[in-house]
Design a protein around this motif. Structure first.
Motif, PDB file in Angstrom:
ATOM      1  N   ILE A 162       0.857  -1.178   0.000  1.00  0.00           N
ATOM      2  CA  ILE A 162       0.000   0.000   0.000  1.00  0.00           C
ATOM      3  C   ILE A 162       0.894   1.229   0.000  1.00  0.00           C
ATOM      4  N   ARG A 163       0.616   2.143  -0.905  1.00  0.00           N
ATOM      5  CA  ARG A 163       1.361   3.398  -1.002  1.00  0.00           C
ATOM      6  C   ARG A 163       0.488   4.527  -0.480  1.00  0.00           C
ATOM      7  N   ALA A 164       1.065   5.372   0.347  1.00  0.00           N
ATOM      8  CA  ALA A 164       0.334   6.518   0.901  1.00  0.00           C
ATOM      9  C   ALA A 164       1.329   7.633   1.196  1.00  0.00           C
ATOM     10  N   LYS A 165       0.810   8.789   1.589  1.00  0.00           N
ATOM     11  CA  LYS A 165       1.663   9.919   1.936  1.00  0.00           C
ATOM     12  C   LYS A 165       1.779  10.036   3.453  1.00  0.00           C
ATOM     13  N   GLN A 166       3.015  10.238   3.917  1.00  0.00           N
ATOM     14  CA  GLN A 166       3.261  10.511   5.327  1.00  0.00           C
ATOM     15  C   GLN A 166       3.533  12.004   5.483  1.00  0.00           C
ATOM     16  N   ILE A 167       2.838  12.630   6.433  1.00  0.00           N
ATOM     17  CA  ILE A 167       2.932  14.067   6.636  1.00  0.00           C
ATOM     18  C   ILE A 167       3.553  14.334   8.008  1.00  0.00           C
ATOM     19  N   ARG A 168       4.530  15.245   8.051  1.00  0.00           N
ATOM     20  CA  ARG A 168       5.115  15.675   9.318  1.00  0.00           C
ATOM     21  C   ARG A 168       4.977  17.191   9.428  1.00  0.00           C
ATOM     22  N   PHE A 169       4.328  17.641  10.522  1.00  0.00           N
ATOM     23  CA  PHE A 169       4.139  19.070  10.749  1.00  0.00           C
ATOM     24  C   PHE A 169       5.264  19.623  11.614  1.00  0.00           C
ATOM     25  N   ASN A 170       5.292  20.947  11.772  1.00  0.00           N
ATOM     26  CA  ASN A 170       6.354  21.565  12.563  1.00  0.00           C
ATOM     27  C   ASN A 170       6.067  21.424  14.065  1.00  0.00           C
ATOM     28  N   ALA A 171       7.049  21.820  14.872  1.00  0.00           N
ATOM     29  CA  ALA A 171       6.957  21.618  16.316  1.00  0.00           C
ATOM     30  C   ALA A 171       5.804  22.391  16.927  1.00  0.00           C
ATOM     31  N   MET A 172       5.527  23.592  16.428  1.00  0.00           N
ATOM     32  CA  MET A 172       4.434  24.395  16.975  1.00  0.00           C
ATOM     33  C   MET A 172       3.099  23.694  16.785  1.00  0.00           C
ATOM     34  N   PHE A 173       2.890  23.129  15.598  1.00  0.00           N
ATOM     35  CA  PHE A 173       1.640  22.408  15.354  1.00  0.00           C
ATOM     36  C   PHE A 173       1.554  21.179  16.244  1.00  0.00           C
ATOM     37  N   ASN A 174       2.660  20.445  16.392  1.00  0.00           N
ATOM     38  CA  ASN A 174       2.652  19.242  17.225  1.00  0.00           C
ATOM     39  C   ASN A 174       2.269  19.560  18.661  1.00  0.00           C
ATOM     40  N   GLU A 175       2.807  20.665  19.191  1.00  0.00           N
ATOM     41  CA  GLU A 175       2.480  21.058  20.561  1.00  0.00           C
ATOM     42  C   GLU A 175       0.995  21.393  20.685  1.00  0.00           C
ATOM     43  N   SER A 176       0.465  22.097  19.682  1.00  0.00           N
ATOM     44  CA  SER A 176      -0.949  22.450  19.707  1.00  0.00           C
ATOM     45  C   SER A 176      -1.828  21.209  19.656  1.00  0.00           C
ATOM     46  N   PHE A 177      -1.452  20.254  18.816  1.00  0.00           N
ATOM     47  CA  PHE A 177      -2.249  19.031  18.700  1.00  0.00           C
ATOM     48  C   PHE A 177      -2.185  18.221  19.990  1.00  0.00           C
ATOM     49  N   GLU A 178      -1.029  18.167  20.634  1.00  0.00           N
ATOM     50  CA  GLU A 178      -0.901  17.428  21.891  1.00  0.00           C
ATOM     51  C   GLU A 178      -1.755  18.062  22.988  1.00  0.00           C
ATOM     52  N   ARG A 179      -1.865  19.386  22.986  1.00  0.00           N
ATOM     53  CA  ARG A 179      -2.744  20.052  23.952  1.00  0.00           C
ATOM     54  C   ARG A 179      -4.206  19.676  23.700  1.00  0.00           C
ATOM     55  N   THR A 180      -4.562  19.599  22.416  1.00  0.00           N
ATOM     56  CA  THR A 180      -5.931  19.201  22.063  1.00  0.00           C
ATOM     57  C   THR A 180      -6.222  17.787  22.547  1.00  0.00           C
ATOM     58  N   LEU A 181      -5.265  16.882  22.363  1.00  0.00           N
ATOM     59  CA  LEU A 181      -5.437  15.511  22.845  1.00  0.00           C
ATOM     60  C   LEU A 181      -5.585  15.479  24.360  1.00  0.00           C
TER      61      LEU A 181
END
Length: 449
Positions: free
Chosen positions: A221-240
């Motif tokens: 299976i072929r798909a795209k892997q996306i990596r966001f910047n550190a600021m976005f990661n911190e925001s998403f972790e707060r949401t979680l």
């Protein structure tokens, strides 16, 4: 007059989030599979830490090898017509703890129904036919043959091969949202694909002496892997963290499968065919009918072709109520052609009843493509449908747009047969459901159906 919201502009646009994208290839654990022995293909989905997967352009590919044999010694008689989705009996999605979060049984049958009612000839003749195999016009007998075979005789041998490519039709891989699989804890999520029996998945070109067989290799299976910047990661972790143990979720669509039978010699008139399914939000139910003997007959296209079952009208019974209020008539006899309601039911289920330029692979008359035939042995694309979306779920937050069937016990499909059904038939029910996929701060993935 104000500008519509969808075309308004701003002097201070919000900046986009920086991200990196790369193509990743997820490969099966083994290099070779066949339906006679190792028929379960496991594809693990290892994802980089804090990475997301974009399934929107993902594809499943495999190398198909014809291993059919001809007992009369003529290798040409063992040619077959493969379609990638026909090879797939079921698809399971396992989370990082090995728990099943989605299971689509009889995947090939519901995929064939979606092909019939969602695609037109132009699409099938171009993209689908070239990449996924199969017929360009809805008639499975129009498929190209595969291929130059191995040695003639009853001994199974590797013959011709082709690489097939197709989308995977599951809620998990729908591509509606990016999935934060890199935030999960434990082993990698997995997809498990079960191969269909050769006699069901394949049709031999000259079936008299043919024993169907095949193997698949290089499944990936072929798909795209996306990596966001550190600021976005911190925001998403707060949401979680704010979501706690329940987690954040998105809603997608999947299918629950039930199976029933019409016994041989079932008499004319109304027959109750019971089944049970209990999702919290059911969008619609489809029922397909196939002769039992056809399903493992190498001369029949039993996945792509179905039967009208000599049904002259049908209804459903849920919680003691008849749905719709009046039976849906379906008739294609010489003096009474009335199947517009039955066709509209299917289009309503699929949300396409208002499509002005609607185009399908279904016809009013044609070999292996007609919508309905009152003659049991005539192949057709008949599907009985029941729309369940009510768009009135404000008082029940666990239901989205569909009907809540969690407290419903046994339901019934009620076909009215025009004549005695001489041979045994199989009825497959597919209930389209709203499925929620959750991600938690503790790194767990789970689903609610």
């Amino acid at each position: 007059m104000s500008t519509p919201d969808q075309v308004q502009f701003s002097n201070n646009p919000v900046e986009g989030t920086q991200a990196e994208s790369e193509l990743v290839i997820f490969r099966s654990e083994l290099t070779e599979y066949n339906p006679s022995s190792n028929k379960f293909i496991r594809i693990n989905l290892p994802v980089s830490d804090k990475a997301w997967i974009d399934w929107s352009d993902s594809v499943l590919s495999l190398k198909f090898t014809n291993r059919s044999a001809d007992s009369a010694g003529d290798s040409a008689d063992a040619k077959v017509n493969p379609t990638l989705s026909d090879l797939i009996k079921s698809v399971s999605v396992l989370n990082s703890q090995g728990e099943q979060i989605e299971y689509v049984n009889n995947y090939n049958l519901i995929s064939a129904v979606m092909d019939d009612y969602s695609y037109g000839n132009n699409h099938k003749a171009s993209v689908e036919q070239i990449l996924a195999g199969g017929s360009p016009d809805g008639n499975p007998a129009s498929s190209d043959s595969v291929f130059v075979l191995g040695s003639a005789g009853a001994t199974v041998a590797d013959g011709g091969n082709i690489v097939l490519v197709d989308r995977l039709m599951t809620g998990f891989t729908s591509g509606q949202y990016l999935l934060p699989l890199g935030y999960l804890v434990g082993q990698a999520c997995s997809l498990v694909i079960e191969l269909e029996d050769a006699s069901t998945a394949l049709t031999c070109e000259t079936p008299a002496n043919c024993t169907a067989g095949y193997k698949v290799e290089n499944v990936q299976i072929r798909a795209k892997q996306i990596r966001f910047n550190a600021m976005f990661n911190e925001s998403f972790e707060r949401t979680l963290a704010e979501a706690g143990n329940v987690g954040i979720n998105y809603i997608t669509e999947s299918y629950l499968h039930n199976q029933a039978s019409i016994p041989a010699s079932t008499g004319a008139g109304v027959t109750n065919i019971p089944f049970s399914t209990n999702p919290r939000s059911a969008k619609y139910i489809l029922a397909t009918i196939r002769a039992e003997a056809d399903i493992t007959d190498v001369s029949k296209h039993s996945i792509r072709n179905r039967s009208g079952g000599s049904i002259q009208e049908y209804s459903w019974e849920i919680s003691g109520k008849t749905l719709p209020s009046q039976p849906i008539q379906v008739n294609n006899t010489a003096n009474a052609q009335n199947y517009a309601q039955a066709y509209a039911q299917v289009l309503d289920c699929l949300g396409q009843i208002g499509a002005i330029n609607h185009n399908t692979l279904v016809s009013t008359a044609g070999t292996n493509t007609l919508f309905y035939s009152d003659t049991i042995g005539t192949a057709c694309k008949f599907v009985a449908g029941l729309p369940l979306e009510d768009f009135n779920s404000a008082t029940n937050p666990s239901v989205y747009s569909g009907a809540n069937l969690t407290t419903v016990g046994q339901m019934s499909f009620r076909p009215n047969f025009r004549a005695t059904v001489s041979n045994a038939h199989r009825v497959d029910f597919f209930t389209s459901i709203d499925m929620s996929i959750y991600f938690t701060v503790g790194g767990r993935l789970y689903s609610v159906k």
